[in-house]
Design a protein around this motif. Sequence first.
Motif, PDB file in Angstrom:
ATOM      1  N   ILE A   1       1.007  -1.244   0.039  1.00 52.48           N
ATOM      2  CA  ILE A   1       0.079  -0.019   0.035  1.00 52.48           C
ATOM      3  C   ILE A   1       0.871   1.284  -0.015  1.00 52.48           C
ATOM      4  N   ARG A   2       0.848   2.180  -0.819  1.00 54.54           N
ATOM      5  CA  ARG A   2       1.812   3.132  -1.303  1.00 54.54           C
ATOM      6  C   ARG A   2       1.562   4.732  -0.387  1.00 54.54           C
ATOM      7  N   ARG A   3       1.462   4.214   1.037  1.00 57.29           N
ATOM      8  CA  ARG A   3       1.105   5.119   1.912  1.00 57.29           C
ATOM      9  C   ARG A   3       2.571   5.811   2.469  1.00 57.29           C
ATOM     10  N   LEU A   4       2.674   7.191   2.771  1.00 55.08           N
ATOM     11  CA  LEU A   4       3.710   7.729   3.444  1.00 55.08           C
ATOM     12  C   LEU A   4       3.458   7.184   4.753  1.00 55.08           C
ATOM     13  N   TRP A   5       4.230   6.115   5.303  1.00 52.41           N
ATOM     14  CA  TRP A   5       4.082   5.638   6.769  1.00 52.41           C
ATOM     15  C   TRP A   5       4.651   6.724   7.632  1.00 52.41           C
ATOM     16  N   ARG A   6       4.087   6.787   8.557  1.00 59.06           N
ATOM     17  CA  ARG A   6       4.622   7.731   9.992  1.00 59.06           C
ATOM     18  C   ARG A   6       6.121   7.328  10.228  1.00 59.06           C
ATOM     19  N   HIS A   7       6.460   5.990  10.409  1.00 56.70           N
ATOM     20  CA  HIS A   7       7.320   5.279  10.711  1.00 56.70           C
ATOM     21  C   HIS A   7       8.482   5.634   9.907  1.00 56.70           C
ATOM     22  N   ASP A   8       8.209   5.640   8.420  1.00 57.11           N
ATOM     23  CA  ASP A   8       9.394   6.088   7.523  1.00 57.11           C
ATOM     24  C   ASP A   8       9.383   7.675   7.423  1.00 57.11           C
ATOM     25  N   LEU A   9       8.726   8.167   7.600  1.00 59.00           N
ATOM     26  CA  LEU A   9       8.855   9.827   7.664  1.00 59.00           C
ATOM     27  C   LEU A   9       9.415  10.039   8.932  1.00 59.00           C
ATOM     28  N   ARG A  10       9.365   9.518  10.032  1.00 60.68           N
ATOM     29  CA  ARG A  10      10.109   9.803  11.320  1.00 60.68           C
ATOM     30  C   ARG A  10      11.547   9.619  11.137  1.00 60.68           C
ATOM     31  N   ARG A  11      11.974   8.506  10.211  1.00 61.95           N
ATOM     32  CA  ARG A  11      13.304   8.284   9.967  1.00 61.95           C
ATOM     33  C   ARG A  11      13.754   9.022   8.815  1.00 61.95           C
ATOM     34  N   LEU A  12      12.985   9.650   7.821  1.00 62.31           N
ATOM     35  CA  LEU A  12      13.519  10.258   6.923  1.00 62.31           C
ATOM     36  C   LEU A  12      14.937  11.105   6.860  1.00 62.31           C
ATOM     37  N   ARG A  13      14.978  12.178   7.911  1.00 63.65           N
ATOM     38  CA  ARG A  13      16.057  12.929   7.966  1.00 63.65           C
ATOM     39  C   ARG A  13      17.307  12.013   7.908  1.00 63.65           C
ATOM     40  N   ARG A  14      17.183  11.194   8.861  1.00 59.56           N
ATOM     41  CA  ARG A  14      18.513  10.199   9.044  1.00 59.56           C
ATOM     42  C   ARG A  14      18.950   9.556   7.900  1.00 59.56           C
ATOM     43  N   THR A  15      17.934   8.708   7.389  1.00 59.49           N
ATOM     44  CA  THR A  15      18.451   8.077   6.041  1.00 59.49           C
ATOM     45  C   THR A  15      18.701   8.842   4.954  1.00 59.49           C
ATOM     46  N   ASP A  16      18.028  10.039   4.570  1.00 55.35           N
ATOM     47  CA  ASP A  16      18.348  10.858   3.712  1.00 55.35           C
ATOM     48  C   ASP A  16      19.804  11.560   3.909  1.00 55.35           C
ATOM     49  N   THR A  17      19.858  11.966   5.243  1.00 53.63           N
ATOM     50  CA  THR A  17      21.372  12.770   5.317  1.00 53.63           C
ATOM     51  C   THR A  17      22.446  11.839   5.129  1.00 53.63           C
ATOM     52  N   ALA A  18      22.232  10.454   5.488  1.00 49.06           N
ATOM     53  CA  ALA A  18      23.313   9.562   5.214  1.00 49.06           C
ATOM     54  C   ALA A  18      23.578   9.327   3.648  1.00 49.06           C
TER      55      ALA A  18
END
Length: 510
Positions: A275-292
């Motif tokens: 299901i192609r939802r922007l899940w809360r848990h993915d959004l919450r870790r977004l800055r860390r993964t994107d920065t890396a």
Amino acid sequence: MDRVDHMPPSDDVVDHLPAVDDVAERADAYAAAPLLNCLLREVAEPLPATGERRTYRLPGTGRLLRVRGARRPAAPEVHAAGAWRRIGHTELVKLVAEELRRHTGLSSDDLPTEMIDSRDAVAALLAARARTTAPDDPYLRSEQSLITGHPHHPAPKARGGGPVAAWLPYAPEAHARFPLVLLGVREDEVAEEGDTCALDALGAAPPGYRLLPAHPWQLGLVGPDLAPAFADGRLVHLGTTPFPAWPTAAVRTLYEPRRDLYLKFSLDVRITNDIRRLWRHDLRRLRRTDTAASHALAASAGPAAWLSDRGYRTAAFAFEELAVLVRDGLRGHLLPGATPLLAAGLVEGFEGNPLAAAPDPAAWWEAYLRQVVPPALTAFAGHGVVLEAHLQNTLIAVDASGTPVQALFRDAEGVKLLPDVSRAAGWERLVYCLVVNHLTEIAAALAEHHPGLDPWPAARRALAAHDLPEIPALLASPTLPGKTNLLLRWTGADGAAARYLPLPNPLANG
């Protein structure tokens, strides 16, 4: 009318389509190819080759199946009453379902429905493409070229089973473009993180509100649940943008060329495994993964670039339903004079595809490998970043001659970091995404367009040039990890719970 609208998935299929341009027959051919790829990879047992067809035994039912072609299997036939009989897509779905019931001991009502939905979606897309024109821009044309889609998924074009009229206006494969819906969210209800200032430039919000763009398809899906928020003033309608956005291959990610802006939305529809939802848990870790990922690509020795997921904005009371993610555009990263193209589009084919037109395919392939392989491997080795470097997350920029000169990677949601996952699990995922999903498909398409080319010695050299402890084992292993999308969907496993089976490793033969 764009001539690519009538280009079937491969030459294997072309030879066996009817002479009459029949949408139903063409839809069957497009839908059967990835379903057969899954069945033959994950379940069937190959038998000795006889003539131009490949024959398999289905172990659950004991039936014999034969097909034409390799990269995109076509013209399936089953053996019954002493003779071979051609079957269409509907019969193929029944055959697959029965085989999986016997093979796994489990039943599934959902997946056969998705398979039929995917085929019917292809028919609707083919009919729509006959009435439209592909974008002039080669980048947009490549993003909107994927009629086959994921080549190893049983239902790559399923759209959640909804009526065609609900999703076709927003389908990239139908060359759609459309304005965004603009909402105002009361300031005390805004939830956001990162750099979202690009959203404020899309329109004007009244005092006390912040601007929030919405995908019109998603708004139609969740609209009834939002009625209380509109009624009490937490949300207000602000019209639509005066300009269109273009859906990319990911369906829910849109590109606005004039502002050079990507926006990724939630979409409460199953597309392939999730299901192609922007899940809360993915959004919450977004800055860390994107920065890396940003740091890893910035440290790369070559021109490779990362399209950063800068931040997200949503409404606190509809956190996932109304979330929108802001992604870097192309212009700040692209080499001067280079033209970006979706890697998956190179495999599928589109008007002006440089893979098909390469005058020196061996040199083109070596250039491709130079752009794609080093940044993915050095991100892993030097930064512990596992890029989801598959075909739909990789853009290949080419120069005026069509030669690859740069790779651009995207989608922080799919990035994994060490030690969040073990090094062994991260390496397996990287090998699947980069080698099996990506390089294997590009190599096969290139060899199909340029008979006589053996792409694997060059791929072996490109990988061997990197001093990773895993590389010698990769080059010596008789197998590679192949994701089991058919079995994953049949058993109802979480889409993120990748399961692999061993596939023959063409790198081991060099």
